[in-house]
Motif scaffolding. Structure first.
Motif, PDB file in Angstrom:
ATOM      1  N   TYR A 166       0.853  -1.198   0.000  1.00 45.35           N
ATOM      2  CA  TYR A 166       0.000   0.000   0.000  1.00 45.35           C
ATOM      3  C   TYR A 166       0.886   1.246   0.000  1.00 45.35           C
ATOM      4  CZ  TYR A 166      -3.544  -3.398   1.402  1.00 45.35           C
ATOM      5  OH  TYR A 166      -4.379  -4.486   1.436  1.00 45.35           O
ATOM      6  N   LEU A 167       0.661   2.134  -0.954  1.00 47.38           N
ATOM      7  CA  LEU A 167       1.357   3.430  -0.920  1.00 47.38           C
ATOM      8  C   LEU A 167       0.449   4.373  -0.127  1.00 47.38           C
ATOM      9  CD1 LEU A 167       2.790   3.872  -4.542  1.00 47.38           C
ATOM     10  CD2 LEU A 167       3.640   2.483  -2.631  1.00 47.38           C
ATOM     11  N   VAL A 168       0.927   4.793   1.034  1.00 49.69           N
ATOM     12  CA  VAL A 168       0.084   5.575   1.942  1.00 49.69           C
ATOM     13  C   VAL A 168       0.613   7.004   2.029  1.00 49.69           C
ATOM     14  CG1 VAL A 168      -0.851   5.726   4.288  1.00 49.69           C
ATOM     15  CG2 VAL A 168      -0.385   3.474   3.279  1.00 49.69           C
ATOM     16  N   ILE A 169      -0.258   7.954   1.746  1.00 45.86           N
ATOM     17  CA  ILE A 169       0.108   9.376   1.794  1.00 45.86           C
ATOM     18  C   ILE A 169      -0.266   9.878   3.190  1.00 45.86           C
ATOM     19  CG2 ILE A 169      -0.066  11.589   0.556  1.00 45.86           C
ATOM     20  CD1 ILE A 169       0.403   9.182  -1.409  1.00 45.86           C
ATOM     21  N   ALA A 170       0.673  10.536   3.860  1.00 44.94           N
ATOM     22  CA  ALA A 170       0.408  10.971   5.241  1.00 44.94           C
ATOM     23  C   ALA A 170       1.130  12.276   5.543  1.00 44.94           C
ATOM     24  CB  ALA A 170       0.862   9.886   6.219  1.00 44.94           C
ATOM     25  N   GLN A 171       0.595  12.967   6.529  1.00 46.29           N
ATOM     26  CA  GLN A 171       1.168  14.235   6.980  1.00 46.29           C
ATOM     27  C   GLN A 171       2.398  13.936   7.847  1.00 46.29           C
ATOM     28  OE1 GLN A 171       1.346  17.721   6.647  1.00 46.29           O
ATOM     29  NE2 GLN A 171      -0.891  17.539   6.447  1.00 46.29           N
ATOM     30  N   THR A 172       3.531  14.541   7.511  1.00 44.42           N
ATOM     31  CA  THR A 172       4.702  14.383   8.385  1.00 44.42           C
ATOM     32  C   THR A 172       5.008  15.687   9.119  1.00 44.42           C
ATOM     33  OG1 THR A 172       5.983  14.555   6.318  1.00 44.42           O
ATOM     34  CG2 THR A 172       5.955  12.420   7.384  1.00 44.42           C
ATOM     35  N   ASP A 173       4.462  16.799   8.619  1.00 43.75           N
ATOM     36  CA  ASP A 173       4.629  18.084   9.319  1.00 43.75           C
ATOM     37  C   ASP A 173       3.436  18.968   8.977  1.00 43.75           C
ATOM     38  OD1 ASP A 173       5.301  20.511  10.369  1.00 43.75           O
ATOM     39  OD2 ASP A 173       7.382  20.497   9.613  1.00 43.75           O
ATOM     40  N   ALA A 174       2.451  18.957   9.871  1.00 42.11           N
ATOM     41  CA  ALA A 174       1.184  19.647   9.595  1.00 42.11           C
ATOM     42  C   ALA A 174       1.386  21.150   9.403  1.00 42.11           C
ATOM     43  CB  ALA A 174       0.201  19.386  10.723  1.00 42.11           C
ATOM     44  N   SER A 175       2.447  21.709  10.008  1.00 37.18           N
ATOM     45  CA  SER A 175       2.642  23.159   9.912  1.00 37.18           C
ATOM     46  C   SER A 175       3.005  23.581   8.480  1.00 37.18           C
ATOM     47  CB  SER A 175       3.751  23.603  10.878  1.00 37.18           C
ATOM     48  OG  SER A 175       4.992  23.095  10.424  1.00 37.18           O
ATOM     49  N   LYS A 176       3.419  22.614   7.654  1.00 35.13           N
ATOM     50  CA  LYS A 176       3.865  22.963   6.289  1.00 35.13           C
ATOM     51  C   LYS A 176       2.789  22.753   5.214  1.00 35.13           C
ATOM     52  CE  LYS A 176       8.779  22.119   7.011  1.00 35.13           C
ATOM     53  NZ  LYS A 176       9.805  21.090   6.903  1.00 35.13           N
ATOM     54  N   GLY A 177       1.566  22.439   5.650  1.00 37.07           N
ATOM     55  CA  GLY A 177       0.483  22.233   4.668  1.00 37.07           C
ATOM     56  C   GLY A 177       0.832  21.129   3.688  1.00 37.07           C
ATOM     57  N   HIS A 178       0.576  21.377   2.403  1.00 40.33           N
ATOM     58  CA  HIS A 178       0.809  20.285   1.438  1.00 40.33           C
ATOM     59  C   HIS A 178       2.292  19.962   1.266  1.00 40.33           C
ATOM     60  CE1 HIS A 178       1.226  23.677  -1.455  1.00 40.33           C
ATOM     61  NE2 HIS A 178       2.022  22.849  -2.102  1.00 40.33           N
ATOM     62  N   LYS A 179       3.157  20.871   1.729  1.00 41.31           N
ATOM     63  CA  LYS A 179       4.595  20.571   1.640  1.00 41.31           C
ATOM     64  C   LYS A 179       5.077  19.750   2.843  1.00 41.31           C
ATOM     65  CE  LYS A 179       5.833  24.456  -1.360  1.00 41.31           C
ATOM     66  NZ  LYS A 179       5.782  23.741  -2.623  1.00 41.31           N
ATOM     67  N   GLY A 180       4.146  19.401   3.730  1.00 40.50           N
ATOM     68  CA  GLY A 180       4.490  18.559   4.877  1.00 40.50           C
ATOM     69  C   GLY A 180       3.883  17.169   4.761  1.00 40.50           C
ATOM     70  N   ILE A 181       3.655  16.747   3.507  1.00 39.85           N
ATOM     71  CA  ILE A 181       3.030  15.429   3.265  1.00 39.85           C
ATOM     72  C   ILE A 181       4.070  14.487   2.638  1.00 39.85           C
ATOM     73  CG2 ILE A 181       1.276  14.278   1.831  1.00 39.85           C
ATOM     74  CD1 ILE A 181      -0.518  16.770   2.289  1.00 39.85           C
TER      75      ILE A 181
END
Ligand code: CAA
Length: 379
Positions: A166-181
């Protein structure tokens, strides 16, 4: 742009057509009624090379171009859109991204068996509160030493229970918006990874669509695809190609329904002659054939642009937008040509009409395609 098919293209199309008639047509109505995944058929599709068509042969793929893939998708979707969506997700959303952005280790371990269809892949972007608004990912992955801890829920995942990877897309840094995914490769069976409820759907009922839950799933850092923060671009780029596959699926559904309507109109008699001899039906057939041909041009063009290495986001969105509208229009008309027979399962067109609707929804609704197209027009 030259759409003349090469001998190789014709061979791929004929092989898909032959397989579809022999292996997918028998049982397609029962699988739809029982919402049963075409497991053995997908296995055979893997053996025939349909599950990793564009992957480099050094990773066990077919090394074919996108037009070959589109031709196979079109043929398979004429009969069984549940099988073709599995094929499309595996080829365009899983194999493509892994091949383009995966490490050599990831390709050895995951891409090779995915490309042969030995195992299936799934692409996990959508969430209960992040469908069209894909930047609003709630699933989060927190770095702890040499692994991430993954928590969240994904919805409407194709190959949900049949996949192994499964390729899972997830937030790694919520403060960065779409650049934190970011994107992670998760294996079935890992502790805390739960396959949730199976959706009971209007169409593509043979496709297994599930919700997935991740409860403190440990994902090694080595299973991240690309750098942290690259996940949203990864998903968008992947979907640009995925949309060509779904456009081909929509084209196939439309063409399948049209072929059935044409054949039926020559057999069915009313008012003393075959209904194909009535202008009311002739006008419908002419409209259907014209729309399908226009959709085919857009779909093949998008595939050719991708094969030429040019930017294809715009072309793929146009192809998906138009082909999915055509699939809806043509299948409704095919049911109409069949009259009362069109409303019963035995004649196949009611299934194709139900299957058509999803092509206007998944891999971005029609409205999302219009956003992609208009942003390109205005930039
Ligand atoms: N190609 C490449 N990059 C793209 C892109 C595209 N088509 N669309 C957006 N981007 C990039 C933008 O350029 C921008 O990058 P930068 O920050 O570097 O400038 C970034 O992504 C963010 O874009 P936006 O500011 O435009 O973001 P947004 O939130 O306003 O809108 C969207 C983005 C186009 C609406 C996007 O969220 C989207 O495509 N949503 C639909 C999601 C979707 O298709 N889901 C399908 C689920 S998968 C599925 O269905 C599979 C299955 O099982 C069958």
């Amino acid at each position: 742009m030259n759409f003349e098919l090469t001998e190789e293209h014709i061979a791929v199309r004929d092989a898909a057509r032959e397989f579809t008639q022999a292996e997918l047509l028998p049982g397609v109505i029962d699988r739809d009624t029982e919402a049963r995944f075409p497991k053995e058929q997908i296995q055979k599709m893997g053996e025939l090379g349909f599950m990793g068509m564009m992957v480099d042969p050094k990773y066990n793929g077919g090394g074919m171009d996108t037009l070959s893939y589109v031709l196979a998708m079109e043929e398979i979707s004429k009969i069984d859109a549940s099988a073709s969506v599995s094929m499309s997700v595996n080829n365009s959303l899983v194999c493509w991204g892994l091949e383009k952005y995966g490490t050599e280790e990831q390709k050895e371990k995951y891409l090779k068996p995915l490309a042969t269809g030995e195992i299936l892949g799934a692409f996990c972007l959508s969430e209960p509160e992040a469908g069209s608004d894909a930047t609003s990912q709630r699933t989060e992955a927190k770095l702890e030493g040499d692994h991430y801890i993954l928590n969240g829920t994904k919805n409407w995942i194709t190959n949900g229970s049949s996949a192994s990877v499964y390729l899972v897309i997830a937030q790694t840094d919520a403060s960065k918006g779409h650049k934190g995914i970011s994107t992670f490769i998760v294996e079935k069976g890992w502790e805390g990874f739960i396959i949730g409820k199976k959706e009971d759907k209007l169409g593509i009922r043979g496709s297994d669509t599930h919700s997935l839950m991740f409860n403190d799933v440990k994902v090694p850092v080595g299973n991240r695809i690309g750098e942290e923060g690259f996940g949203f671009s990864f998903a968008m780029e992947t979907l640009n190609g995925g949309r060509i596959g779904i456009a081909a699926q929509a084209l196939g559904i439309a063409a399948g329904a049209y072929e059935l309507a044409l054949a039926y109109s020559k057999e069915r008699k009313a008012f003393g002659k075959p209904i194909s001899q009535h202008q009311a039906i002739q006008f419908k057939l002419a409209d259907m054939a014209t729309q399908i041909e226009a959709a085919r041009m857009l779909v093949y063009k998008a595939a050719c642009i991708k094969d030429q290495g040019e930017d294809y986001a715009h072309a793929s969105a146009m192809a998906k937008l138009y082909a999915s509208e055509v699939a809806m229009n043509v299948t409704v008309e095919a049911v109409q040509v069949h009259g009362g027979y069109g409303y019963v399962k035995e004649y196949h067109v009611e299934r194709l009409m139900r299957d058509a609707k999803i092509t206007q929804i998944y891999e971005g609704t029609s409205e999302i395609q219009k956003i992609v197209i208009s942003r390109n027009l205005l930039k």
